[in-house]
Design a protein around this motif. Structure first.
Motif, mmCIF file in Angstrom:
data_model
loop_
_atom_site.group_PDB
_atom_site.id
_atom_site.type_symbol
_atom_site.label_atom_id
_atom_site.label_comp_id
_atom_site.label_asym_id
_atom_site.label_seq_id
_atom_site.Cartn_x
_atom_site.Cartn_y
_atom_site.Cartn_z
ATOM 1 N N GLY A 1 -14.836 -14.150 16.022
ATOM 2 C CA GLY A 1 -15.174 -13.060 14.972
ATOM 3 C C GLY A 1 -15.972 -12.025 15.492
ATOM 4 O O GLY A 1 -16.759 -10.938 14.861
ATOM 5 N N ARG A 2 -16.223 -12.204 16.784
ATOM 6 C CA ARG A 2 -17.152 -10.863 17.525
ATOM 7 C C ARG A 2 -16.373 -9.724 18.048
ATOM 8 O O ARG A 2 -15.230 -9.775 18.331
ATOM 9 N N TRP A 3 -17.102 -8.693 18.009
ATOM 10 C CA TRP A 3 -16.417 -7.296 18.561
ATOM 11 C C TRP A 3 -17.126 -6.848 19.795
ATOM 12 O O TRP A 3 -18.318 -7.084 19.626
ATOM 13 N N SER A 4 -16.383 -6.274 20.490
ATOM 14 C CA SER A 4 -17.081 -5.514 21.675
ATOM 15 C C SER A 4 -17.002 -3.930 21.282
ATOM 16 O O SER A 4 -16.172 -3.527 20.955
ATOM 17 N N VAL A 5 -18.441 -3.268 21.299
ATOM 18 C CA VAL A 5 -18.433 -2.117 20.645
ATOM 19 C C VAL A 5 -19.038 -1.170 22.006
ATOM 20 O O VAL A 5 -19.889 -1.633 22.520
ATOM 21 N N LEU A 6 -18.274 -0.086 22.136
ATOM 22 C CA LEU A 6 -18.895 0.771 23.372
ATOM 23 C C LEU A 6 -19.103 2.081 22.796
ATOM 24 O O LEU A 6 -18.366 2.555 21.895
ATOM 25 N N LEU A 7 -20.196 2.799 22.859
ATOM 26 C CA LEU A 7 -20.578 4.139 22.628
ATOM 27 C C LEU A 7 -20.727 5.058 23.647
ATOM 28 O O LEU A 7 -21.375 4.894 24.810
ATOM 29 N N VAL B 1 -22.150 -6.366 21.894
ATOM 30 C CA VAL B 1 -21.378 -7.373 21.068
ATOM 31 C C VAL B 1 -21.858 -7.637 19.632
ATOM 32 O O VAL B 1 -23.156 -7.766 19.670
ATOM 33 N N ALA B 2 -21.091 -7.422 18.798
ATOM 34 C CA ALA B 2 -21.510 -7.444 17.247
ATOM 35 C C ALA B 2 -20.662 -8.274 16.445
ATOM 36 O O ALA B 2 -19.495 -8.583 16.654
ATOM 37 N N GLU B 3 -21.019 -8.575 15.304
ATOM 38 C CA GLU B 3 -20.345 -9.331 14.243
ATOM 39 C C GLU B 3 -20.714 -8.462 12.785
ATOM 40 O O GLU B 3 -21.516 -7.900 12.765
ATOM 41 N N LEU B 4 -19.637 -8.490 11.954
ATOM 42 C CA LEU B 4 -19.849 -7.856 10.684
ATOM 43 C C LEU B 4 -20.912 -8.448 9.837
ATOM 44 O O LEU B 4 -21.089 -9.688 9.965
#
Length: 287
Positions: A113-119, A177-180
């Protein structure tokens, strides 16, 4: 091995589309399916199979010469005959490509359920670098979600993304790393980031173009025809590791055809590999 290094093996452009069905593209498929397990082949064996695939001998010879020039093949002579051998580089690439092609879609991954987010972003004036950033992050399994934001549902892809940024010397970036939270829906995120409807249509085309297993295993599949069908099957399938981001099942849209297409590929290849390999070995012994 980074996915971009597999692009020439799997036959895809930067956005996942298959390269043109050129003589060279088909020949790379033949090398991966038949020469890789047996290390070498006579020119005439390659020509016979390529002719069955609709490629003229002259085009096959030209493709062999170009692959030799690019370091993919080495040749030895026995009288007037030429035998083609894989180089260490091409063998390594083809092994990696085979592992990816045959295993793709066969074993679904569990998702936490986690996402890897890159800015990370570049100004419009850096057109070439922006293109390379999009291409290579795409190969690493990321999609552009908003301006300068990239996402992947697989947190273990972060190392590959960081390597991309290092290679492009892009030092102003942030990853986390993030979750909704209470707002948003995973499927909505996916629909905005990936063009899954287009991928699903390509899966539908693959299924429509692939004969049923019973037909593939019948009498018509013996010998050269089995080798022709097997090469065409793998050639059609090898684009999907680039087209399909292989998202978690919970994020896929209704009616997703990836799993049935993967089963069809595996079953059809299993039915064809025996007679195809027997023909290849017998043909190569004759020459």
């Amino acid at each position: 091995m980074a996915r971009e290094w597999l692009a020439p093996v799997l036959g895809a452009t930067h956005d996942g589309r298959a390269t043109a069905d050129s003589a060279r593209g088909l020949l790379v498929t033949v090398l991966g399916e038949f020469v890789r397990p047996h290390q070498a082949a006579w020119t005439q064996t390659l020509i016979e199979l390529m002719e069955a695939l609709g490629v003229q001998p002259k085009a096959t010879r030209q493709s062999l010469a170009r692959l030799a020039e690019s370091g993919w093949l080495e040749r030895t002579k026995e009288g007037r005959r030429t035998r083609w051998h894989l180089t260490e580089t091409s063998r390594s690439l083809l092994e990696s490509g085979a592992e990816r092609i045959y295993g793709f879609g066969q074993t679904p991954r569990a998702w936490d359920g986690r996402w890897s987010v890159l800015l990370a972003s570049l100004p419009d004036s850096h057109g070439v670098s922006r293109h390379r950033l999009r291409a290579r992050l795409g190969w690493a399994g990321y999609a552009s979600f908003e301006q300068g934001a990239w996402i992947s549902p697989w947190t273990d892809h972060e190392d590959a993304a960081v390597q991309v940024l290092d290679d492009l010397d892009l030092r102003v970036a942030t990853s986390f790393v993030a979750e909704l939270g209470q707002l948003g829906d995973g499927r909505d995120i996916v629909s905005r980031a990936w063009k899954l409807d287009e991928v699903n249509e390509q899966y539908r085309d693959f299924i429509d173009m692939t004969p049923a297993v019973e037909g593939a295993a019948g009498a018509d599949s013996a010998g050269l025809d089995a080798a022709r069908q097997l090469t065409a099957l793998v050639h059609r399938w090898r684009r999907f590791p680039f087209l399909d981001p292989e998202l978690p099942a919970a994020l896929l849209p209704d009616g997703w055809l990836g799993a049935p297409a993967a089963r069809l590929f595996a079953d059809t290849r299993a039915a064809l590999i025996g007679p195809a390999t027997a023909w290849w070995l017998d043909c190569d012994r004759q020459y």
